[in-house]
Scaffold this active site. Structure first.
Site, PDB file in Angstrom:
ATOM      1  N   GLN A 221      -7.700  -2.617  -1.164  1.00 14.62           N
ATOM      2  CA  GLN A 221      -8.613  -3.760  -1.183  1.00 14.62           C
ATOM      3  C   GLN A 221      -9.696  -3.577  -0.113  1.00 14.62           C
ATOM      4  O   GLN A 221     -10.857  -3.895  -0.337  1.00 14.62           O
ATOM      5  CB  GLN A 221      -7.842  -5.057  -1.001  1.00 14.62           C
ATOM      6  CG  GLN A 221      -8.626  -6.258  -1.486  1.00 14.62           C
ATOM      7  CD  GLN A 221      -7.719  -7.370  -1.989  1.00 14.62           C
ATOM      8  OE1 GLN A 221      -7.061  -8.034  -1.193  1.00 14.62           O
ATOM      9  NE2 GLN A 221      -7.681  -7.573  -3.290  1.00 14.62           N
ATOM     10  N   PHE A 222      -9.291  -3.075   1.021  1.00 15.52           N
ATOM     11  CA  PHE A 222     -10.210  -2.662   2.086  1.00 15.52           C
ATOM     12  C   PHE A 222      -9.660  -1.369   2.664  1.00 15.52           C
ATOM     13  O   PHE A 222      -8.435  -1.213   2.754  1.00 15.52           O
ATOM     14  CB  PHE A 222     -10.286  -3.722   3.198  1.00 15.52           C
ATOM     15  CG  PHE A 222     -11.047  -4.957   2.816  1.00 15.52           C
ATOM     16  CD1 PHE A 222     -12.375  -5.145   3.219  1.00 15.52           C
ATOM     17  CD2 PHE A 222     -10.455  -5.947   2.045  1.00 15.52           C
ATOM     18  CE1 PHE A 222     -13.079  -6.280   2.863  1.00 15.52           C
ATOM     19  CE2 PHE A 222     -11.159  -7.090   1.681  1.00 15.52           C
ATOM     20  CZ  PHE A 222     -12.476  -7.260   2.092  1.00 15.52           C
ATOM     21  N   ALA A 223     -10.554  -0.496   3.109  1.00 23.05           N
ATOM     22  CA  ALA A 223     -10.111   0.767   3.719  1.00 23.05           C
ATOM     23  C   ALA A 223      -9.099   0.497   4.824  1.00 23.05           C
ATOM     24  O   ALA A 223      -8.115   1.233   4.988  1.00 23.05           O
ATOM     25  CB  ALA A 223     -11.307   1.523   4.287  1.00 23.05           C
ATOM     26  N   ASP A 224      -9.329  -0.572   5.561  1.00 21.95           N
ATOM     27  CA  ASP A 224      -8.480  -0.913   6.702  1.00 21.95           C
ATOM     28  C   ASP A 224      -7.000  -1.005   6.327  1.00 21.95           C
ATOM     29  O   ASP A 224      -6.122  -0.691   7.123  1.00 21.95           O
ATOM     30  CB  ASP A 224      -8.931  -2.251   7.300  1.00 21.95           C
ATOM     31  CG  ASP A 224     -10.440  -2.340   7.455  1.00 21.95           C
ATOM     32  OD1 ASP A 224     -11.156  -2.021   6.481  1.00 21.95           O
ATOM     33  OD2 ASP A 224     -10.910  -2.734   8.542  1.00 21.95           O
ATOM     34  N   PHE A 225      -6.722  -1.466   5.099  1.00 24.21           N
ATOM     35  CA  PHE A 225      -5.328  -1.663   4.697  1.00 24.21           C
ATOM     36  C   PHE A 225      -4.673  -0.368   4.247  1.00 24.21           C
ATOM     37  O   PHE A 225      -3.458  -0.318   4.043  1.00 24.21           O
ATOM     38  CB  PHE A 225      -5.233  -2.736   3.615  1.00 24.21           C
ATOM     39  CG  PHE A 225      -5.840  -4.035   4.067  1.00 24.21           C
ATOM     40  CD1 PHE A 225      -5.483  -4.575   5.294  1.00 24.21           C
ATOM     41  CD2 PHE A 225      -6.808  -4.686   3.319  1.00 24.21           C
ATOM     42  CE1 PHE A 225      -6.064  -5.743   5.756  1.00 24.21           C
ATOM     43  CE2 PHE A 225      -7.388  -5.852   3.780  1.00 24.21           C
ATOM     44  CZ  PHE A 225      -7.020  -6.387   4.998  1.00 24.21           C
TER      45      PHE A 225
ATOM     46  N   HIS B  48     -11.710  -5.609   8.442  1.00 24.86           N
ATOM     47  CA  HIS B  48     -12.312  -5.466   7.111  1.00 24.86           C
ATOM     48  C   HIS B  48     -13.576  -4.621   7.196  1.00 24.86           C
ATOM     49  O   HIS B  48     -14.506  -4.810   6.419  1.00 24.86           O
ATOM     50  CB  HIS B  48     -12.659  -6.840   6.512  1.00 24.86           C
ATOM     51  CG  HIS B  48     -11.457  -7.662   6.168  1.00 24.86           C
ATOM     52  ND1 HIS B  48     -10.703  -8.315   7.125  1.00 24.86           N
ATOM     53  CD2 HIS B  48     -10.877  -7.934   4.978  1.00 24.86           C
ATOM     54  CE1 HIS B  48      -9.720  -8.965   6.527  1.00 24.86           C
ATOM     55  NE2 HIS B  48      -9.794  -8.746   5.230  1.00 24.86           N
TER      56      HIS B  48
ATOM     57  N   GLU C  14       0.824  -1.215   0.000  1.00 22.54           N
ATOM     58  CA  GLU C  14       0.000   0.000   0.000  1.00 22.54           C
ATOM     59  C   GLU C  14       0.854   1.260   0.000  1.00 22.54           C
ATOM     60  O   GLU C  14       0.491   2.256  -0.631  1.00 22.54           O
ATOM     61  CB  GLU C  14      -0.964  -0.004   1.201  1.00 22.54           C
ATOM     62  CG  GLU C  14      -2.136  -0.972   1.057  1.00 22.54           C
ATOM     63  CD  GLU C  14      -1.777  -2.421   1.324  1.00 22.54           C
ATOM     64  OE1 GLU C  14      -0.633  -2.691   1.758  1.00 22.54           O
ATOM     65  OE2 GLU C  14      -2.642  -3.301   1.110  1.00 22.54           O
TER      66      GLU C  14
END
Ligand code: TPP
Lengths: 352, 320
Positions: free
Chosen positions: B79-83, B124, B57
């Protein structure tokens, strides 16, 4: 870039017997100018004339200048804190250096950022953020854009210290460059310490060059105190990248011959290193080499030194006369889309 | 019918078609079409412009910044906001500071599939808009409708600044519209999603729909609730919020994100500072609980605000 204070256009390093002495002399003159300029800023710092930190490239001029000289118009350069010599060779004006260290409104960073955090991205010179390793993927992105835009034969060089090889950003960006087969030259100068941290607390591999194989990139080791070797190795790495051979990792060995910054007396640097080949001062090595080869004599050294001093004095004098930024006239707007600023955006009072 | 997710895909298709400077970069976005299929078939339609990235990222965003400096308009899919926290440094320190430091625009769009769905768990499900909105130099979009998902994503790509585009995963398949819009409100303008006179709910993203459902419920009790959909978190349309509070005298700010600081706190701070005398009752806010987002649907359904908890809060607000 400003033409002011630029030496004549430097030829690219070349190993042909005829041109090499001239390339070497030019490299040496950039190194000398960098060292004299940094010494001046350090003395201003000691005199309380500099706000913020001062970081010197002392001992690192050879590898840095070789990098700056191997690049040409259209290439990208992401220097770090010890790359004054490389910056000058790449084409940064000495005024950008003095204006930024002195916080002048007319410098490229307009007093918004200082010291080594400067550049002219439009001209391929990236302004480092402090976060180590973060500039490498930015270079990658520019090289990816060149590919999209069918801009051919350009390369990008980024400089790091060995400490930065421990960051996630280093790993991600070198891997990314390898996956994309980008013409990146990543120059890592292993000067034995990251601030006060010795290498055995930084990494556990035998030699940083071993990382090259892990990333699937070409590796080059070089004695960072030997200007000839630096010019040849970097010249070769840049040529390989330009020829489509993908990323090149260069590991140069030397010793930091100054504190981390001028606030630091570097008492922790082991005497042991100072006695090794890597503890040599690349400027002295270069001088001795030129004397031995009869490429220059001591009167030329004196002349070059005086030239550098007067260039530096002139740049500093000019920069000291430049106005500081004025908070009342500052355009406090962090957005290019001014209409998206919240509230009533203050009117711009300066155009950049 | 077109879903919120399809609208995001269509906006990207449009952007790729209209503007040769646009490319998409993210994990699995190429031939596979993305973890949520937000880029399905785009790699085939636009060869070489929809690129799989390594799981990096930081380097994804860093390279997008470089490309933007060089005149491109990258769209980065997390892929997910979390990442995106792994790319946080590049977003907040490199992209967000670029214009201020150098005077050069940094037009990147970072898509953040945000928010909870049942079973997604702590890593996620996150809503990170407040985190990014904190930094000067970023635009924060939180579309709540299919139309906005489409129009705002196209606008994000056109904007000369880094845009964090928080698209809500819960809305991906749930939300449908008949057609894509020809025009839309610009960034920075909130929308009155439902007019009312008794209290104002200010919210954004998936919580707009929970709030509208709560307003429906309260309508059966005789209350008319106004619902404001902020659309963009930064810039925040304080004027529309204050105008609504001037009509209703009561405000409840609702967000799916965590309670400490954040968007709802910002809204109430502004209303208290700039519209204190408009208030007939103490301002209220409702957020998720102050814990990581739970995995199990029973817990998740209670962790975040729902139509029911919003309605309960409104009843308290209307009585006070
Ligand atoms: C991500 C990050 N962490 C910490 C720092 C603080 N810092 C600045 S320079 C430095 C040491 C760098 O050492 P090295 O990379 O070996 O380069 P050198 O200074 O030796 O040239 C540290 C720790 C930083 N700038 N960035």
């Amino acid at each position: 870039m400003h033409d002011m204070f630029r030496l004549a256009e430097a030829p690219r390093p070349s190993c042909t017997a005829v041109e090499f002495p001239e390339t070497y002399r030019r490299a040496y003159r950039w190194m000398l100018l960098a060292r004299v300029a940094e010494e001046k800023i350090a003395s201003l710092y000691r005199g309380g004339k500099i706000t913020g930190g001062v970081f010197l490239g002392k001992g690192q001029e050879a590898i840095s200048v070789a990098t700056g000289m191997a690049l040409r118009d259209g290439d990208i350069f992401a220097p770090l804190i010890r790359d004054q010599a490389g910056r000058l060779a790449f084409g940064e004006s000495l005024l950008d250096f003095t204006l930024t260290y002195l916080g002048a409104r007319s410098g490229p960073m307009r007093g918004r950022d200082g010291n080594v955090h400067r550049g002219r991205p439009k001209e391929g010179l990236l302004p480092m953020i402090s976060h180590l390793g973060a500039m490498v993927s930015v270079v990658n992105g520019i090289l990816m854009a060149h590919r999209f835009q069918k801009k051919e034969n350009t390369v990008g060089a980024a400089c790091l210290g060995e400490g930065a090889t421990s960051t996630g950003a280093f790993h991600e960006s070198l891997n990314q460059a390898a996956v994309e087969k980008l013409p990146l030259i990543l120059v890592v100068t292993n000067n034995q310490y990251a601030y006060s941290t010795p290498n055995h607390r930084q990494f556990a591999c035998n030699d940083l060059i071993d990382k090259a194989i892990g990333y699937g990139v070409k590796g080059h080791s070089v004695d960072g105190t030997d200007l000839s070797a630096c010019l040849e190795t970097i010249g070769g790495a840049v040529a390989a990248a330009r020829d489509g051979e993908g990323p090149q990792l260069v590991i140069a060995s030397n010793l930091r011959l100054a504190g981390h910054g001028e606030h630091d007396d570097a008492h922790y640097i082991s005497q042991h290193f100072k006695e090794l080949q890597l503890g040599r001062d690349c400027m002295e090595v270069a001088q001795n080499h030129m004397l031995a080869q009869k490429w220059a004599d001591s009167s030329m050294f004196d002349l070059w030194h005086r030239d550098s001093q007067s260039l530096v004095e002139e740049a500093v004098a000019h920069s000291l006369r430049e106005p500081a930024p004025d908070p009342a006239k500052e355009d406090w707007c962090a957005l290019a889309s001014r209409h998206l600023l919240e509230g009533n955006p203050p009117q711009p009072t300066h155009n950049h | 019918m077109i879903t919120y997710l399809e609208a995001i895909r269509e906006a990207q298709r449009q952007a790729l078609e209209n503007d040769p400077r646009v490319y998409i970069y993210g994990q699995d976005v190429g031939a596979f079409g993305g973890a949520f299929k937000a880029t399905k078939s785009l790699a085939q339609s636009f060869p070489g412009r929809v690129l799989d990235s390594p799981i990096s990222e930081d380097a994804m965003v860093g390279s997008a910044i470089g490309a933007a400096l060089q005149g491109m308009r990258p769209i980065v899919e997390m892929q997910f906001a979390d990442f995106s926290t792994v790319g946080f440094n590049q977003i907040v320190n490199q992209a967000a500071t670029m214009f201020w430091r150098t005077g050069l625009p940094c037009p990147i769009t970072v898509r953040l599939p945000s928010g909870g769905t049942p079973g997604s768990g702590p890593f996620h499900s996150q809503n990170l808009e407040a985190l990014y909105a904190h930094y000067p130099g970023l635009i924060l979009m939180t579309p709540a409708t299919v139309e906005d998902a489409y129009a705002m994503l196209l606008e994000a790509v056109a904007i000369d600044d880094p845009v964090i585009f928080c698209e809500h995963k819960y809305l991906y398949y749930h939300l449908k519209a008949d057609t894509l819009p020809k025009e839309a409100l610009p960034a920075g303008k909130a929308r009155v999603a439902r007019a009312g006179r008794d209290a104002t709910v200010v919210t954004y993203s998936a919580m707009v729909h929970e709030s509208l459902a709560a307003a429906d419920e309260l309508a059966t009790e005789g209350w008319e609730i106004e619902v404001i959909d902020l659309r963009t978190i930064k810039p925040l349309d304080t004027d529309t919020v204050l105008a609504s509070v001037a009509r209703t005298g009561r405000i409840l700010a609702v967000g799916e994100a965590w309670p400490w600081g954040g968007v709802t706190a910002e809204i109430l701070a502004r209303v208290a500072a700039e519209g204190f005398n408009l208030l007939d009752a103490p301002p209220m806010r409702l957020n998720s609980k102050d814990t990581p987002v739970p995995y199990h649907p029973n817990l998740w359904g209670t962790h975040r605000p729902t139509a029911r908890s919003i309605a309960d809060s409104l009843r308290v607000l209307l009585r006070s």
